[in-house]
Scaffold this active site. Sequence first.
Site, PDB file in Angstrom:
ATOM      1  CG  HIS A 240     -24.572 -20.179  72.298  1.00  0.00           C
ATOM      2  ND1 HIS A 240     -24.238 -20.396  70.977  1.00  0.00           N
ATOM      3  CD2 HIS A 240     -25.345 -19.058  72.302  1.00  0.00           C
ATOM      4  CE1 HIS A 240     -24.774 -19.434  70.234  1.00  0.00           C
ATOM      5  NE2 HIS A 240     -25.451 -18.619  71.003  1.00  0.00           N
TER       6      HIS A 240
ATOM      7  CG  HIS B 145     -29.478 -20.039  69.880  1.00  0.00           C
ATOM      8  ND1 HIS B 145     -30.077 -18.938  69.340  1.00  0.00           N
ATOM      9  CD2 HIS B 145     -28.358 -19.582  70.488  1.00  0.00           C
ATOM     10  CE1 HIS B 145     -29.342 -17.851  69.599  1.00  0.00           C
ATOM     11  NE2 HIS B 145     -28.293 -18.222  70.305  1.00  0.00           N
TER      12      HIS B 145
ATOM     13  CD  GLU C 293     -19.918 -19.629  68.560  1.00  0.00           C
ATOM     14  OE1 GLU C 293     -18.695 -19.564  68.608  1.00  0.00           O
ATOM     15  OE2 GLU C 293     -20.576 -19.178  67.626  1.00  0.00           O
TER      16      GLU C 293
HETATM   17 CU1  CUO Z   1     -25.097 -14.799  68.127  1.00  0.00          CU
HETATM   18 CU2  CUO Z   1     -26.504 -17.000  70.254  1.00  0.00          CU
HETATM   19  O1  CUO Z   1     -24.832 -16.383  69.260  1.00  0.00           O
HETATM   20  O2  CUO Z   1     -26.752 -15.968  68.647  1.00  0.00           O
END
Ligand code: CUO
Length: 682
Positions: free
Chosen positions: A356, A360, A341
């Site tokens: 992750h 983003h 994450e």
């Molecule tokens: Cu919910 Cu990438 O984790 O948005």
Amino acid sequence: MFDRPQEPIFMPKGDDGNVAFDVPSDLLENRIQVDMGIVDRLGASQADEHITVRSIALPDLSIPQSIARDQNFSLFIPLHRRAATRLIEIFLGMRNVDDLVSMCAACRERVNPYLFNYALSVALLHRPDTRNLPVPPLFENFPDKFVDGAIFSKARQESEIFTAGSRQPLEIPMDYTASDLDIEHRLAYFREDLGINLHHWHWHLVYPFNGPRNIVDKNRRGELFYYMHQQIIARYNLERFCNKLARVTRLLNWRDPIPEGYFPKLDSLVASRVWPPRHANALLSDVNREVDQLKVDIQDCERWRDRMYEAIHLGSIVLPNGNRQNLTEDGGIDILGNIMEASILSPNMNLYGDLHNMGHLILGLCHDPDARNLETFSTIGDPATAMRDPIFYRWHAFVDDVFQEHKATLPPYEVNRLTYNGITVKSVEVVADGVPRNEFRTFWKKDDVDLSRGIDFTPRGNVFARFTHLQHTNFKYRIQVENGTNSDKIGTVRIFLGPKFDERGVNMLFRDQRLLFIELDKFTVTLKPKTNNIERNANDSSVTIPFERTFRDLQTSRPSGGTSLEQFNFCGCGWPHHMLIPKGTPEGFPCELFVMVSNFDDDKINQSIEGQCADAASFCGIRDKLYPDKRNMGYPFDRMPRNGVNTLQDFLTPNMRVQDVKIRFTGQTFDVQGAEITNSLT
Ligand code: CUO
């Protein structure tokens, strides 16, 4: 504290007769106190209730104040995470609610409004003395993150000219972000759905990846990060099939142009900016932005990814002291979820990084990676808006693929881990009033939401926006289960829906189809000897929360009447019920409904869940409790098939059953009261 985030709270005197805080002269609130005309316009003198604020020592706010008040806020940015952690700690540290109110009053005008909303929401959710207070859905206070920016000037106009009772709802068109020239626009009703985006925001509020450790460290949170997002991708793929599009492709090569553009047409009321778009074929770059104290290279992400794959294939991760920790069958996915994450529970952030979250950001900053144009991140950079952008699904398809790589190393479920001795599912059907058996029916429905809590400096009273969303006819499952033993048995009924064919219209292998099954419900039943007829209403789904809870303001003075709605309560996390069933097609989209009854002895968690909000437990868990199902999340579809299983039929054991069903989209649009207004198919 939450409402009208840019409008100062009126705070002339504390209970000791003094102004509670030493207010710097540049704060808007201080200037307003001088101008009583404006104060009256804010309605302070007419308020029914006055809350006394105590004098309180102002804490060191230097970290929270490192984010300017007119800047956008994103938890993905480490600097912003630190600011949020500090403010959450301050709010959690208050001895009682009175002190919390005073501290909020002191901080509210001093820190960024998004940051304030986030930190206070997290604090309310986690303080023992405030946990039963409703946290308002973000839409109410920041509607600008959820709807067409064009609506706000109209809303102001409406509220300036007309009194509350005579205002017309403002219609948000369905197709405001793109035209059908962009094939991805076919999915806009899903990506831009208010309830879906609120669910995603609320999920990340309940499961923060950063902050005080005791609020991050929740039972199986890394695994739930995997599962909830895996289900989003499965749902999105099913929705794509319904729109004659192929499965979403993983974002694997981060140096190739990205074909999917996205122009959100959202205004940020706080930052007084439009959210940046991404044009088609944009390239990603290394990010180095002094303003955000943010530096991350594409190569960093590639290294983190490769190290994660190495750990998966070796079956263990490396800890900071050099020892190895095994990725076990039950616990491995939880560790990987936290690593990926990444949450602060990642056992080795130095080695495995922050893949992750940084993904983003690299995606969200591709238009201004070094901040030379003074632009901020795009919608993919904020959990409240990320699901609007098609790239969200490509990124998360990659993320999910890493998890699936780990799942593929685990032993398949052999028959003895799937069967339930003596239990046979004899039949399954779906019934709904006025709809043929085994058919789901979908259509468009209009509803109103109140914008007024999020619009500052307008005359009081509700201002409604009218939006159109997917909905389905309410239905029931009827399941007949035979208990061949002579004693009562307890079982967990697990209901999933998957596409019957792939995007080409041909049969699928189980190994692929299993990833497209979406969970519809999960519940416990007691099975008496012989025949049991189980009836279950879809409204009781363990995945969803009722429409009324997603949009609590509908309960108050809705202009057009409508049903009376139950009171909003705390539990705002949950997939929106109106999106339980994919859109389907006019001719009826063929699906397979899968029902399994598993042995409760192998599923159960011994705990009391009395009085807890547990009605979207599959995606959101239960507050302060263990995840209420001992199996690996996604069971029985989370593993590769055992030897000899090629198709879903091969996979079935007697306690499972598959029923062919169809999802028929009628083309109808119903107004707020439920009357049909148009039909696009006739
Ligand atoms: Cu919910 Cu990438 O984790 O948005």
